[in-house]
Design a protein around this motif. Structure first.
Motif, PDB file in Angstrom:
ATOM      1  N   VAL A  21       0.855  -1.181   0.000  1.00  0.00           N
ATOM      2  CA  VAL A  21       0.000   0.000   0.000  1.00  0.00           C
ATOM      3  C   VAL A  21       0.894   1.235   0.000  1.00  0.00           C
ATOM      4  O   VAL A  21       2.006   1.214   0.553  1.00  0.00           O
ATOM      5  CB  VAL A  21      -0.948  -0.013   1.224  1.00  0.00           C
ATOM      6  N   LEU A  22       0.422   2.308  -0.637  1.00  0.00           N
ATOM      7  CA  LEU A  22       1.214   3.524  -0.762  1.00  0.00           C
ATOM      8  C   LEU A  22       0.933   4.451   0.416  1.00  0.00           C
ATOM      9  O   LEU A  22      -0.217   4.729   0.738  1.00  0.00           O
ATOM     10  CB  LEU A  22       0.875   4.247  -2.068  1.00  0.00           C
ATOM     11  N   ILE A  23       1.991   4.943   1.050  1.00  0.00           N
ATOM     12  CA  ILE A  23       1.846   5.928   2.119  1.00  0.00           C
ATOM     13  C   ILE A  23       2.737   7.126   1.810  1.00  0.00           C
ATOM     14  O   ILE A  23       3.679   7.042   1.018  1.00  0.00           O
ATOM     15  CB  ILE A  23       2.184   5.351   3.511  1.00  0.00           C
ATOM     16  N   ALA A  24       2.424   8.254   2.428  1.00  0.00           N
ATOM     17  CA  ALA A  24       3.164   9.496   2.193  1.00  0.00           C
ATOM     18  C   ALA A  24       3.520  10.125   3.532  1.00  0.00           C
ATOM     19  O   ALA A  24       2.793   9.970   4.514  1.00  0.00           O
ATOM     20  CB  ALA A  24       2.331  10.463   1.351  1.00  0.00           C
ATOM     21  N   ARG A  25       4.627  10.854   3.564  1.00  0.00           N
ATOM     22  CA  ARG A  25       5.047  11.532   4.802  1.00  0.00           C
ATOM     23  C   ARG A  25       4.558  12.973   4.785  1.00  0.00           C
ATOM     24  O   ARG A  25       4.704  13.683   3.787  1.00  0.00           O
ATOM     25  CB  ARG A  25       6.562  11.485   4.942  1.00  0.00           C
ATOM     26  N   ARG A  26       3.975  13.392   5.911  1.00  0.00           N
ATOM     27  CA  ARG A  26       3.478  14.759   6.022  1.00  0.00           C
ATOM     28  C   ARG A  26       4.641  15.747   6.126  1.00  0.00           C
ATOM     29  O   ARG A  26       5.642  15.466   6.804  1.00  0.00           O
ATOM     30  CB  ARG A  26       2.578  14.895   7.260  1.00  0.00           C
ATOM     31  N   PRO A  27       4.537  16.918   5.463  1.00  0.00           N
ATOM     32  CA  PRO A  27       5.600  17.927   5.557  1.00  0.00           C
ATOM     33  C   PRO A  27       5.820  18.352   7.002  1.00  0.00           C
ATOM     34  O   PRO A  27       4.900  18.331   7.830  1.00  0.00           O
ATOM     35  CB  PRO A  27       5.063  19.083   4.712  1.00  0.00           C
ATOM     36  N   SER A  28       7.012  18.763   7.318  1.00  0.00           N
ATOM     37  CA  SER A  28       7.362  19.112   8.702  1.00  0.00           C
ATOM     38  C   SER A  28       6.668  20.380   9.192  1.00  0.00           C
ATOM     39  O   SER A  28       6.579  20.613  10.399  1.00  0.00           O
ATOM     40  CB  SER A  28       8.878  19.275   8.822  1.00  0.00           C
ATOM     41  N   ASN A  29       6.152  21.206   8.265  1.00  0.00           N
ATOM     42  CA  ASN A  29       5.571  22.493   8.665  1.00  0.00           C
ATOM     43  C   ASN A  29       4.051  22.451   8.815  1.00  0.00           C
ATOM     44  O   ASN A  29       3.409  23.501   8.890  1.00  0.00           O
ATOM     45  CB  ASN A  29       5.954  23.576   7.648  1.00  0.00           C
ATOM     46  N   VAL A  30       3.441  21.265   8.876  1.00  0.00           N
ATOM     47  CA  VAL A  30       1.992  21.143   9.066  1.00  0.00           C
ATOM     48  C   VAL A  30       1.720  20.331  10.322  1.00  0.00           C
ATOM     49  O   VAL A  30       2.639  19.768  10.940  1.00  0.00           O
ATOM     50  CB  VAL A  30       1.320  20.478   7.839  1.00  0.00           C
ATOM     51  N   ASP A  31       0.428  20.273  10.724  1.00  0.00           N
ATOM     52  CA  ASP A  31       0.056  19.445  11.873  1.00  0.00           C
ATOM     53  C   ASP A  31       0.539  18.009  11.663  1.00  0.00           C
ATOM     54  O   ASP A  31       0.432  17.464  10.566  1.00  0.00           O
ATOM     55  CB  ASP A  31      -1.458  19.429  12.051  1.00  0.00           C
ATOM     56  N   HIS A  32       1.062  17.415  12.734  1.00  0.00           N
ATOM     57  CA  HIS A  32       1.567  16.033  12.681  1.00  0.00           C
ATOM     58  C   HIS A  32       2.680  15.884  11.648  1.00  0.00           C
ATOM     59  O   HIS A  32       2.826  14.817  11.033  1.00  0.00           O
ATOM     60  CB  HIS A  32       0.428  15.045  12.381  1.00  0.00           C
ATOM     61  N   GLY A  33       3.459  16.944  11.457  1.00  0.00           N
ATOM     62  CA  GLY A  33       4.552  16.910  10.488  1.00  0.00           C
ATOM     63  C   GLY A  33       5.538  15.794  10.783  1.00  0.00           C
ATOM     64  O   GLY A  33       5.882  15.521  11.940  1.00  0.00           O
ATOM     65  N   GLY A  34       5.975  15.129   9.724  1.00  0.00           N
ATOM     66  CA  GLY A  34       6.929  14.036   9.858  1.00  0.00           C
ATOM     67  C   GLY A  34       6.297  12.672  10.015  1.00  0.00           C
ATOM     68  O   GLY A  34       6.973  11.657   9.842  1.00  0.00           O
ATOM     69  N   LEU A  35       4.999  12.640  10.358  1.00  0.00           N
ATOM     70  CA  LEU A  35       4.311  11.356  10.458  1.00  0.00           C
ATOM     71  C   LEU A  35       3.874  10.895   9.071  1.00  0.00           C
ATOM     72  O   LEU A  35       3.776  11.683   8.131  1.00  0.00           O
ATOM     73  CB  LEU A  35       3.081  11.476  11.372  1.00  0.00           C
ATOM     74  N   TRP A  36       3.590   9.610   8.964  1.00  0.00           N
ATOM     75  CA  TRP A  36       3.121   9.055   7.701  1.00  0.00           C
ATOM     76  C   TRP A  36       1.605   9.052   7.657  1.00  0.00           C
ATOM     77  O   TRP A  36       0.943   9.090   8.701  1.00  0.00           O
ATOM     78  CB  TRP A  36       3.668   7.637   7.513  1.00  0.00           C
ATOM     79  N   GLU A  37       1.043   9.027   6.456  1.00  0.00           N
ATOM     80  CA  GLU A  37      -0.406   9.063   6.298  1.00  0.00           C
ATOM     81  C   GLU A  37      -0.787   8.398   4.981  1.00  0.00           C
ATOM     82  O   GLU A  37       0.067   8.097   4.134  1.00  0.00           O
ATOM     83  CB  GLU A  37      -0.911  10.506   6.298  1.00  0.00           C
ATOM     84  N   PHE A  38      -2.087   8.198   4.801  1.00  0.00           N
ATOM     85  CA  PHE A  38      -2.607   7.746   3.523  1.00  0.00           C
ATOM     86  C   PHE A  38      -2.918   8.984   2.695  1.00  0.00           C
ATOM     87  O   PHE A  38      -3.537   9.923   3.196  1.00  0.00           O
ATOM     88  CB  PHE A  38      -3.846   6.869   3.734  1.00  0.00           C
ATOM     89  N   PRO A  39      -2.474   9.024   1.432  1.00  0.00           N
ATOM     90  CA  PRO A  39      -2.585  10.249   0.641  1.00  0.00           C
ATOM     91  C   PRO A  39      -4.025  10.740   0.519  1.00  0.00           C
ATOM     92  O   PRO A  39      -4.973   9.958   0.468  1.00  0.00           O
ATOM     93  CB  PRO A  39      -2.042   9.835  -0.727  1.00  0.00           C
ATOM     94  N   GLY A  40      -4.175  12.037   0.439  1.00  0.00           N
ATOM     95  CA  GLY A  40      -5.492  12.651   0.300  1.00  0.00           C
ATOM     96  C   GLY A  40      -5.444  14.088   0.771  1.00  0.00           C
ATOM     97  O   GLY A  40      -4.373  14.689   0.859  1.00  0.00           O
ATOM     98  N   GLY A  41      -6.604  14.641   1.076  1.00  0.00           N
ATOM     99  CA  GLY A  41      -6.632  16.012   1.545  1.00  0.00           C
ATOM    100  C   GLY A  41      -8.037  16.505   1.813  1.00  0.00           C
ATOM    101  O   GLY A  41      -9.017  15.768   1.659  1.00  0.00           O
ATOM    102  N   LYS A  42      -8.130  17.760   2.209  1.00  0.00           N
ATOM    103  CA  LYS A  42      -9.406  18.366   2.569  1.00  0.00           C
ATOM    104  C   LYS A  42     -10.287  18.551   1.335  1.00  0.00           C
ATOM    105  O   LYS A  42      -9.813  18.887   0.254  1.00  0.00           O
ATOM    106  CB  LYS A  42      -9.184  19.718   3.234  1.00  0.00           C
ATOM    107  N   LEU A  43     -11.583  18.362   1.540  1.00  0.00           N
ATOM    108  CA  LEU A  43     -12.547  18.550   0.460  1.00  0.00           C
ATOM    109  C   LEU A  43     -13.057  19.980   0.452  1.00  0.00           C
ATOM    110  O   LEU A  43     -13.235  20.602   1.499  1.00  0.00           O
ATOM    111  CB  LEU A  43     -13.728  17.602   0.624  1.00  0.00           C
ATOM    112  N   ALA A  44     -13.327  20.476  -0.739  1.00  0.00           N
ATOM    113  CA  ALA A  44     -14.040  21.746  -0.869  1.00  0.00           C
ATOM    114  C   ALA A  44     -15.505  21.502  -0.538  1.00  0.00           C
ATOM    115  O   ALA A  44     -15.995  20.369  -0.624  1.00  0.00           O
ATOM    116  CB  ALA A  44     -13.888  22.280  -2.286  1.00  0.00           C
TER     117      ALA A  44
END
Length: 315
Positions: A21-44
């Motif tokens: 499964v594909l995972i991505a690392r959160r940028p260091s300058n956002v909440d929970h920076g440096g942790l891994w997550e499943f790709p995606g984002g906020k909806l409009a």
């Protein structure tokens, strides 16, 4: 303080071989920076879960979704916000994923997901990704040879990878003896074996976890087994689902969805009530009660992890 509500779409993108499964690392300058997550984002505000996810994956990874289905919806509360994670399992996509925004991305074997640090809201997704969509519950069977023959057929020919050994007709020693032979079979086919009974059974046999009856579930005050083992439970209503969440159950069955021969006088909940209960469950839920493989897609569509069954998987 009124907490803001955030609707997030996320993807469990499965590799072509079905093992990673594909995972991505959160940028260091956002909440929970440096942790891994499943790709995606906020909806409009105007976006649906799948529509927003398609946009996010194109922007973040440069891929186009071809086929996806609901996996799990998770409500999680932080100190400053309420999060709804709308998670989809992506089985087919075009393009080679890479971090278009500079983020690290990695294909990870499903069994290794627990080695990566994730935000707390992502933990139920890990369980859902690692679990299959079919949960075999074994019936009472007098003859050992017949039992093992049918178990092997389910594992080999039908591809079952999650088994609950439930047999109320056996005494403790006979149960453990049969469980040991069933565990050998499950190991051969890379399947998980969950024992139905007292959590102390794991002191005698190194199975993969324990399935609690609803009565035992409601009697407990804390998780009865180690985090490294799977804890499952039978649930029938909102109160029992909430107790399963408090104990840290990894998954549950929810029943009865339909009337069954074993419980003809129990009123079934039907798909509508089932969906309402699953919507706010804090873990993967298997639909139980009159389920067959023909119900699998419908169950996934209303938020279930998959189906649990005795008769349809035990031939």
């Amino acid at each position: 303080m009124v907490k803001r509500r955030v609707h997030v779409a996320a993807a469990a993108i499965i590799s072509a071989n079905g093992r990673e499964v594909l995972i991505a690392r959160r940028p260091s300058n956002v909440d929970h920076g440096g942790l891994w997550e499943f790709p995606g984002g906020k909806l409009a505000p105007y976006e649906t879960g799948l529509g927003g996810l398609k946009r996010e994956l194109h922007e973040e990874l440069g891929v186009e979704i071809r086929r996806a289905q609901p996996l799990i919806r998770i409500y999680h509360e932080y100190s400053d916000k309420h999060i709804l994670l709308d998670v989809w399992q992506v089985h087919d996509f075009s393009g080679e994923p890479f971090g278009r925004e500079g983020q690290a991305v990695r294909w990870v074997p499903m069994a290794d997901l627990v080695k990566y640090p994730f935000p707390a809201a992502n933990l139920p997704i890990l369980r859902a990704v690692m679990l299959p969509t079919e949960y075999l519950i074994t019936p009472d069977e007098v003859d050992d040879a017949v039992f093992l023959e049918r178990a092997e057929r389910a594992l080999d020919e039908d591809g079952i990878r999650l088994v609950q050994f439930r047999d109320k007709s056996l005494d403790a020693s006979a149960y453990l003896a049969r469980a040991a032979r069933l565990l050998e079979l499950c190991r051969r086919f890379d399947a998980r074996l969950i024992l139905n009974g007292d959590p102390e059974l794991l002191e005698h046999l190194d199975a993969d976890g324990i399935h609690l009856t609803s009565e035992r579930l409601m009697s407990l005050e804390r998780r009865p087994i180690a985090e490294g083992k799977w804890l499952a439970a039978s649930t029938h209503d909102r109160q029992q689902l909430a107790q399963a969440a408090r104990l840290g159950c990894d998954f549950v069955t929810l029943s009865p969805l339909r009337t069954t021969p074993t419980h003809p006088d129990t009123a079934p909940m039907g798909w509508h009530d089932f969906q309402q209960l699953v919507e706010h469950a804090a873990m993967p839920v298997f639909a139980l009660g009159g389920m067959t493989r023909f119900d699998a897609s419908h169950a996934r569509a209303v938020g279930a992890q998959g189906i649990a069954s005795i008769r349809d998987f035990w031939k």
